[in-house]
Design an enzyme around this catalytic site. Structure first.
Site, PDB file in Angstrom:
ATOM      1  CG  LEU A 155       3.826  17.351 -29.019  1.00  0.00           C
ATOM      2  CD1 LEU A 155       4.794  19.143 -28.948  1.00  0.00           C
ATOM      3  CD2 LEU A 155       4.095  16.532 -29.325  1.00  0.00           C
ATOM      4  CG  ASP A 197     -14.160  19.595 -39.117  1.00  0.00           C
ATOM      5  OD1 ASP A 197     -14.861  18.518 -39.198  1.00  0.00           O
ATOM      6  OD2 ASP A 197     -15.007  20.722 -39.940  1.00  0.00           O
ATOM      7  CG  HIS A 224     -14.928   9.695 -36.840  1.00  0.00           C
ATOM      8  ND1 HIS A 224     -14.696  11.084 -37.113  1.00  0.00           N
ATOM      9  CD2 HIS A 224     -16.347   9.540 -36.741  1.00  0.00           C
ATOM     10  CE1 HIS A 224     -16.210  11.507 -36.783  1.00  0.00           C
ATOM     11  NE2 HIS A 224     -17.305  11.055 -36.452  1.00  0.00           N
TER      12      HIS A 224
HETATM   13  C1  IPE Z   1     -15.543  20.740 -34.652  1.00  0.00           C
HETATM   14  O1  IPE Z   1     -15.943  20.522 -35.489  1.00  0.00           O
HETATM   15  C2  IPE Z   1     -14.938  20.325 -32.910  1.00  0.00           C
HETATM   16  C3  IPE Z   1     -13.962  19.054 -33.507  1.00  0.00           C
HETATM   17  C4  IPE Z   1     -13.345  19.036 -34.756  1.00  0.00           C
HETATM   18  C5  IPE Z   1     -13.621  18.010 -32.362  1.00  0.00           C
HETATM   19  P1  IPE Z   1     -17.029  20.314 -35.588  1.00  0.00           P
HETATM   20  O2  IPE Z   1     -17.709  19.906 -37.377  1.00  0.00           O
HETATM   21  O3  IPE Z   1     -17.916  19.965 -34.713  1.00  0.00           O
HETATM   22  O4  IPE Z   1     -17.583  21.809 -35.929  1.00  0.00           O
HETATM   23  P2  IPE Z   1     -18.925  22.838 -36.771  1.00  0.00           P
HETATM   24  O5  IPE Z   1     -20.531  22.280 -36.005  1.00  0.00           O
HETATM   25  O6  IPE Z   1     -18.728  21.873 -37.760  1.00  0.00           O
HETATM   26  O7  IPE Z   1     -18.837  24.113 -35.950  1.00  0.00           O
HETATM   27  C1  IPE Z   2     -14.019  15.619 -37.247  1.00  0.00           C
HETATM   28  O1  IPE Z   2     -14.995  15.463 -38.198  1.00  0.00           O
HETATM   29  C2  IPE Z   2     -13.836  14.962 -36.168  1.00  0.00           C
HETATM   30  C3  IPE Z   2     -15.112  14.958 -34.540  1.00  0.00           C
HETATM   31  C4  IPE Z   2     -15.918  16.311 -34.954  1.00  0.00           C
HETATM   32  C5  IPE Z   2     -15.270  14.224 -34.325  1.00  0.00           C
HETATM   33  P1  IPE Z   2     -16.073  15.234 -38.524  1.00  0.00           P
HETATM   34  O2  IPE Z   2     -16.988  14.113 -37.892  1.00  0.00           O
HETATM   35  O3  IPE Z   2     -17.321  16.933 -38.097  1.00  0.00           O
HETATM   36  O4  IPE Z   2     -16.199  15.307 -40.130  1.00  0.00           O
HETATM   37  P2  IPE Z   2     -16.795  17.005 -40.973  1.00  0.00           P
HETATM   38  O5  IPE Z   2     -16.852  17.498 -40.783  1.00  0.00           O
HETATM   39  O6  IPE Z   2     -18.989  15.750 -40.840  1.00  0.00           O
HETATM   40  O7  IPE Z   2     -16.418  16.292 -42.819  1.00  0.00           O
HETATM   41 MG    MG Z   3     -16.761  18.438 -39.024  1.00  0.00          MG
END
Ligand code: IPE
Ligand code: IPE
Ligand code: MG
Length: 237
Positions: free
Chosen positions: A122, A11, A28
């Site tokens: 792995l 995240d 990303h």
């Molecule tokens: C969790 O991250 C999902 C992934 C890392 C794929 P999110 O950014 O979607 O989670 P929330 O919305 O903050 O809970």
């Molecule tokens: C995690 O990073 C990747 C996915 C959920 C695809 P985020 O896109 O949730 O990034 P933040 O949490 O908004 O910074």
């Molecule tokens: Mg996120």
């Protein structure tokens, strides 16, 4: 301490890019590079299973543009990473509700899974269109189809519960390993966001404020060392 199954909620990509004044997609893209680095590191550490949360069943709620970008990035990843997996003897497996992905992605996933199926190092589970509630519901439906509940009802109460638990575990997407030993979430949030709820029943949890694009093998190494010092009791003494 044995670490068989490491799971990571990757995240913080969007915030990482925003902090640099860039579009979220830039985060990303950088995040995908970290996936490669961490996956290779884990293969080198002789970890058996690495599960990475890449796209949740809830992530469809994001703006169409971001979702489309993520799907394109996934396509690109699947088309370009095979060599890394083969060189490192890594088996690639997708977990999640695969049927909810585009036909093109499904085809690329199958190709990469087939090409790496015989690798013995792995195993990387990539969670795509994954939600733990969705996974458990799919498992329950398949138990129903196979008459597991009828069987269970013919057993004594305690045995019937054990029987159903075993059958759920045997039908989850991660069935070959089931329990997560260590769960890491980057990006500072302290929640599970519908990730591996069943499998994390006894997982050791680590939360780091580091945003995923800044995460690296050095920080992971530190967490692995701290994990090794944890006293896992599983309810016993
Ligand atoms: C969790 O991250 C999902 C992934 C890392 C794929 P999110 O950014 O979607 O989670 P929330 O919305 O903050 O809970
Ligand atoms: C995690 O990073 C990747 C996915 C959920 C695809 P985020 O896109 O949730 O990034 P933040 O949490 O908004 O910074
Ligand atoms: Mg996120």
């Amino acid at each position: 301490m044995i670490l068989q199954h490491l799971a990571i909620i990757m995240d913080g990509n969007g915030r990482w890019a925003s902090a640099k004044g860039k579009n979220r997609t830039f985060g990303h893209r950088q995040g995908a590079k970290v996936v490669r680095e961490i996956t290779q590191y884990c293969a080198g550490q002789h970890i058996k299973y690495l599960t990475l949360y890449a796209f949740s069943t809830e992530n469809w709620l994001r703006p169409k543009q971001e979702v489309e970008f993520l799907m394109k990035l996934l396509e690109h990843y699947l088309q370009s990473e095979l060599e890394v997996y083969q060189r490192n003897n890594i088996r690639f497996v997708v977990i999640g509700d695969i049927e909810g992905l585009s036909k093109k992605l499904q085809k690329l996933i199958r190709a990469m899974q087939d090409a790496t199926a015989h690798n013995t190092g792995l195993t990387q589970f990539l969670a795509l269109n994954y939600g733990a509630k969705n996974e458990i519901a799919r498992s329950v439906l398949s138990l129903y189809d196979r008459g597991v509940f009828e069987q269970a009802k013919s057993l004594k109460r305690e045995q019937s519960i054990d029987y159903v638990i075993k059958n759920i575990e045997n039908t989850l997407d991660t069935r070959e390993v089931s329990a997560v030993d260590l769960l890491i979430r980057t990006g500072g949030e302290m929640r599970l966001s519908n990730f591996l709820l069943w499998q994390c029943a006894y997982a050791e949890l680590f939360f780091t404020p580091t945003l995923w694009p800044d995460f690296g093998t050095k920080e992971l190494e530190g967490i692995l060392q701290r994990f090794a010092q944890r006293n896992r009791r599983f309810g016993g003494l």
